[in-house]
Write a protein that holds these residues in place. Structure first.
Motif, PDB file in Angstrom:
ATOM      1  N   LEU A 110       0.761  -1.158  -0.275  1.00  0.00           N
ATOM      2  CA  LEU A 110       0.033   0.094   0.151  1.00  0.00           C
ATOM      3  C   LEU A 110       0.763   1.250   0.189  1.00  0.00           C
ATOM      4  O   LEU A 110       0.424   2.413   0.056  1.00  0.00           O
ATOM      5  N   ALA A 111       2.119   1.062   0.088  1.00  0.00           N
ATOM      6  CA  ALA A 111       3.111   2.341  -0.177  1.00  0.00           C
ATOM      7  C   ALA A 111       3.275   2.527  -1.561  1.00  0.00           C
ATOM      8  O   ALA A 111       4.029   3.631  -2.047  1.00  0.00           O
ATOM      9  N   SER A 112       2.684   1.750  -2.491  1.00  0.00           N
ATOM     10  CA  SER A 112       2.941   1.736  -3.975  1.00  0.00           C
ATOM     11  C   SER A 112       1.721   2.027  -4.956  1.00  0.00           C
ATOM     12  O   SER A 112       0.802   1.052  -4.913  1.00  0.00           O
ATOM     13  N   TYR A 113       1.683   3.032  -5.697  1.00  0.00           N
ATOM     14  CA  TYR A 113       0.583   2.961  -6.687  1.00  0.00           C
ATOM     15  C   TYR A 113       0.473   1.889  -7.624  1.00  0.00           C
ATOM     16  O   TYR A 113      -0.532   1.119  -7.697  1.00  0.00           O
ATOM     17  N   ASP A 114       1.592   1.532  -8.056  1.00  0.00           N
ATOM     18  CA  ASP A 114       1.640   0.412  -9.032  1.00  0.00           C
ATOM     19  C   ASP A 114       1.170  -0.979  -8.407  1.00  0.00           C
ATOM     20  O   ASP A 114       0.570  -1.761  -9.055  1.00  0.00           O
ATOM     21  N   SER A 115       1.548  -1.053  -7.231  1.00  0.00           N
ATOM     22  CA  SER A 115       1.314  -2.476  -6.474  1.00  0.00           C
ATOM     23  C   SER A 115      -0.261  -2.571  -6.375  1.00  0.00           C
ATOM     24  O   SER A 115      -0.672  -3.712  -6.537  1.00  0.00           O
ATOM     25  N   VAL A 116      -0.998  -1.259  -5.863  1.00  0.00           N
ATOM     26  CA  VAL A 116      -2.223  -1.469  -5.437  1.00  0.00           C
ATOM     27  C   VAL A 116      -3.012  -1.540  -6.947  1.00  0.00           C
ATOM     28  O   VAL A 116      -3.961  -2.260  -7.085  1.00  0.00           O
ATOM     29  N   LEU A 117      -2.409  -0.924  -8.093  1.00  0.00           N
ATOM     30  CA  LEU A 117      -3.159  -1.046  -9.245  1.00  0.00           C
ATOM     31  C   LEU A 117      -3.069  -2.494  -9.646  1.00  0.00           C
ATOM     32  O   LEU A 117      -4.222  -3.087 -10.073  1.00  0.00           O
ATOM     33  N   ALA A 118      -1.972  -3.336  -9.830  1.00  0.00           N
ATOM     34  CA  ALA A 118      -1.836  -4.676 -10.312  1.00  0.00           C
ATOM     35  C   ALA A 118      -2.493  -5.367  -9.519  1.00  0.00           C
ATOM     36  O   ALA A 118      -3.138  -6.336  -9.838  1.00  0.00           O
ATOM     37  N   PHE A 119      -2.654  -5.357  -8.142  1.00  0.00           N
ATOM     38  CA  PHE A 119      -3.535  -6.176  -7.291  1.00  0.00           C
ATOM     39  C   PHE A 119      -4.811  -6.128  -7.380  1.00  0.00           C
ATOM     40  O   PHE A 119      -5.610  -7.157  -7.707  1.00  0.00           O
ATOM     41  N   SER A 120      -5.453  -4.811  -7.736  1.00  0.00           N
ATOM     42  CA  SER A 120      -6.746  -4.621  -8.001  1.00  0.00           C
ATOM     43  C   SER A 120      -7.180  -5.054  -9.443  1.00  0.00           C
ATOM     44  O   SER A 120      -8.465  -5.863  -9.372  1.00  0.00           O
ATOM     45  N   ASP A 121      -6.283  -5.041 -10.270  1.00  0.00           N
ATOM     46  CA  ASP A 121      -6.500  -5.401 -11.603  1.00  0.00           C
ATOM     47  C   ASP A 121      -6.650  -6.816 -11.726  1.00  0.00           C
ATOM     48  O   ASP A 121      -7.560  -7.550 -12.205  1.00  0.00           O
ATOM     49  N   ARG A 122      -5.897  -7.733 -10.586  1.00  0.00           N
ATOM     50  CA  ARG A 122      -6.047  -9.080 -10.494  1.00  0.00           C
ATOM     51  C   ARG A 122      -7.425  -9.533  -9.861  1.00  0.00           C
ATOM     52  O   ARG A 122      -8.013 -10.433 -10.139  1.00  0.00           O
ATOM     53  N   ILE A 123      -7.665  -8.696  -8.882  1.00  0.00           N
ATOM     54  CA  ILE A 123      -9.099  -9.060  -8.155  1.00  0.00           C
ATOM     55  C   ILE A 123     -10.154  -8.812  -9.250  1.00  0.00           C
ATOM     56  O   ILE A 123     -11.123  -9.524  -9.162  1.00  0.00           O
ATOM     57  N   ALA A 124     -10.109  -7.860 -10.043  1.00  0.00           N
ATOM     58  CA  ALA A 124     -11.281  -7.836 -11.100  1.00  0.00           C
ATOM     59  C   ALA A 124     -11.362  -8.782 -11.812  1.00  0.00           C
ATOM     60  O   ALA A 124     -12.458  -9.063 -12.250  1.00  0.00           O
ATOM     61  N   GLN A 125     -10.482  -9.937 -12.066  1.00  0.00           N
ATOM     62  CA  GLN A 125     -10.338 -10.865 -12.820  1.00  0.00           C
ATOM     63  C   GLN A 125     -11.501 -12.282 -12.245  1.00  0.00           C
ATOM     64  O   GLN A 125     -11.659 -13.069 -12.864  1.00  0.00           O
ATOM     65  N   ILE A 126     -11.621 -12.136 -10.798  1.00  0.00           N
ATOM     66  CA  ILE A 126     -12.127 -13.022 -10.098  1.00  0.00           C
ATOM     67  C   ILE A 126     -13.940 -13.064 -10.359  1.00  0.00           C
ATOM     68  O   ILE A 126     -14.243 -11.825 -10.584  1.00  0.00           O
ATOM     69  N   PRO A 127     -14.445 -14.075 -10.263  1.00  0.00           N
ATOM     70  CA  PRO A 127     -16.040 -14.045 -10.653  1.00  0.00           C
ATOM     71  C   PRO A 127     -16.852 -13.360  -9.459  1.00  0.00           C
ATOM     72  O   PRO A 127     -18.023 -12.828 -10.027  1.00  0.00           O
ATOM     73  N   ARG A 128     -16.275 -13.191  -8.431  1.00  0.00           N
ATOM     74  CA  ARG A 128     -17.143 -12.531  -7.366  1.00  0.00           C
ATOM     75  C   ARG A 128     -16.254 -11.983  -6.043  1.00  0.00           C
ATOM     76  O   ARG A 128     -15.274 -12.498  -5.859  1.00  0.00           O
ATOM     77  N   LEU A 129     -16.726 -11.094  -5.546  1.00  0.00           N
ATOM     78  CA  LEU A 129     -16.403 -10.464  -4.412  1.00  0.00           C
ATOM     79  C   LEU A 129     -17.271  -9.930  -3.186  1.00  0.00           C
ATOM     80  O   LEU A 129     -18.094  -9.166  -3.721  1.00  0.00           O
ATOM     81  N   ASP A 130     -17.509 -10.832  -2.300  1.00  0.00           N
ATOM     82  CA  ASP A 130     -18.798 -10.646  -1.448  1.00  0.00           C
ATOM     83  C   ASP A 130     -18.440  -9.647  -0.092  1.00  0.00           C
ATOM     84  O   ASP A 130     -19.298  -9.004   0.309  1.00  0.00           O
ATOM     85  N   ALA A 131     -17.136  -9.597   0.015  1.00  0.00           N
ATOM     86  CA  ALA A 131     -16.639  -8.517   1.399  1.00  0.00           C
ATOM     87  C   ALA A 131     -15.159  -8.497   1.271  1.00  0.00           C
ATOM     88  O   ALA A 131     -14.327  -9.259   0.757  1.00  0.00           O
ATOM     89  N   ALA A 132     -14.828  -7.272   1.697  1.00  0.00           N
ATOM     90  CA  ALA A 132     -13.395  -6.885   1.762  1.00  0.00           C
ATOM     91  C   ALA A 132     -13.221  -6.043   3.198  1.00  0.00           C
ATOM     92  O   ALA A 132     -14.057  -5.337   3.370  1.00  0.00           O
ATOM     93  N   ILE A 133     -12.168  -6.483   3.760  1.00  0.00           N
ATOM     94  CA  ILE A 133     -11.794  -5.841   5.069  1.00  0.00           C
ATOM     95  C   ILE A 133     -10.396  -4.877   4.611  1.00  0.00           C
ATOM     96  O   ILE A 133      -9.198  -5.779   4.584  1.00  0.00           O
ATOM     97  N   LEU A 134     -10.536  -3.695   4.657  1.00  0.00           N
ATOM     98  CA  LEU A 134      -9.137  -3.106   4.392  1.00  0.00           C
ATOM     99  C   LEU A 134      -8.616  -2.528   5.738  1.00  0.00           C
ATOM    100  O   LEU A 134      -8.942  -1.592   6.277  1.00  0.00           O
TER     101      LEU A 134
END
Length: 321
Positions: free
Chosen positions: A83-107
């Motif tokens: 979370l100290a890196s924009y690129d890391s957060v973007l890559a992580f979220s792009d990977r999340i976007a590929q999964i079929p569902r996300l019911d809950a997230a705890i940040l």
């Protein structure tokens, strides 16, 4: 008195809500509150739990520990995010976007430090606790909303782990900083690092309030939760005073983790709300947050954050609708 009463006399309810069939994301899941909350969620039947961690090796160790203690394998996945890196957060979220569902997230991932250091042009704890935490929340909102559409029986939840110390923040630090508060408090000649964690959590509270006001609870329930002062690795970079306070006053890590699970178990009453000890307690928000000055500050930092995040991912603020 409320803080001491909560720390010593209140015991958040043991989590019992089923997560059967659900996909859940927890950041900062390899240690402390995140680890214990993840353990509860796996125990309660989640089909898939993504551990968002900065240290993958530590994440794999946490995964093995959770599997051993719950008797459930093939549920946890360890994904890297810094979370100290924009690129890391973007890559992580792009990977999340590929999964079929996300019911809950705890940040949950956060930083408490007395040491000044820049990350992406802002003081590191502001980048981690405020800018990139909201960036990640906004980036995963489309999948949370889509999950509601694809699986009508679920009600997606997005929980931000804040803190009651938002009420301890010295608001004079941000009072006269115009429309660039985040940038101004990242000036090494002005930064008051002894109270930086408090300020970061105050700003996070204001921004989550604003985000929740823009997103319908019928699509995604957005809440913010205070776990209380708990034994965790949060203060590993903080000063001696913080460490001594934890030794004397902190509740157990497992006890605090119950509040995280409550944050992704709430109904519509939790949307836009502040939860403490696992219950909605909006009057526990600081007088500043509930004041006109607080509302004005909230508008300023939302506008500043919008400009920052649009520079990181153009169009992202459309997700907050």
């Amino acid at each position: 008195m409320g803080f001491l009463y909560s720390q010593f006399l209140v015991r958040p309810s043991y989590p019992t809500r089923s997560f059967e069939g659900e996909t859940v994301l927890v950041t900062g899941a390899n240690v402390g509150l995140g680890l214990e909350a993840t353990r509860h969620i796996v125990r309660l039947g989640a089909a898939r739990v993504i551990l968002g961690v900065r240290n993958v090796e530590a994440g794999e160790a946490a995964k093995k520990e959770i599997e051993a203690s719950t008797g459930r394998s093939g549920v946890c996945e360890v994904w890297k995010v810094d979370l100290a890196s924009y690129d890391s957060v973007l890559a992580f979220s792009d990977r999340i976007a590929q999964i079929p569902r996300l019911d809950a997230a705890i940040l949950n991932a956060a930083l408490a430090t007395d040491n000044f250091e820049l990350a992406e042009g802002y003081e590191r704890s502001i980048t981690v606790n405020v800018i990139n935490t909201l960036l990640l929340g906004l980036l995963i909102l489309p999948l949370l909303k889509a999950t509601r559409q694809r699986f009508p029986s679920t009600r997606p939840r997005l929980a931000f782990v804040v803190s009651e110390v938002h009420a301890w923040a010295d608001t004079t630090e941000i009072a006269d900083e115009g429309d660039r508060i985040l940038k101004a408090i990242s000036d090494p000649t002005k930064a008051k690092m002894s109270g930086r964690y408090y300020i970061s959590k105050l700003l996070e509270v204001l921004l989550v309030q604003e985000l929740a006001s823009r997103v319908r609870g019928s699509e995604v329930i957005i809440t913010m939760l205070n776990p209380g002062l708990c034994h965790s690795s949060l203060g590993r970079e903080a000063g001696l005073g913080f460490m001594l306070m934890k030794i004397i006053l902190a509740r157990s890590t497992e006890m605090g983790s119950r509040t995280l699970v409550a944050g992704v178990s709430t109904g519509l009453e939790g949307h836009g709300a502040y939860m403490t000890d696992g219950q909605v307690e909006n009057m526990a928000l600081s007088p500043f947050v509930r004041s006109e000055e607080g509302s004005q500050t909230r508008a300023k930092i939302w506008n500043e954050l919008s400009t920052i995040l649009e520079g990181v991912r153009p169009g992202i603020m459309e997700n907050a609708q």
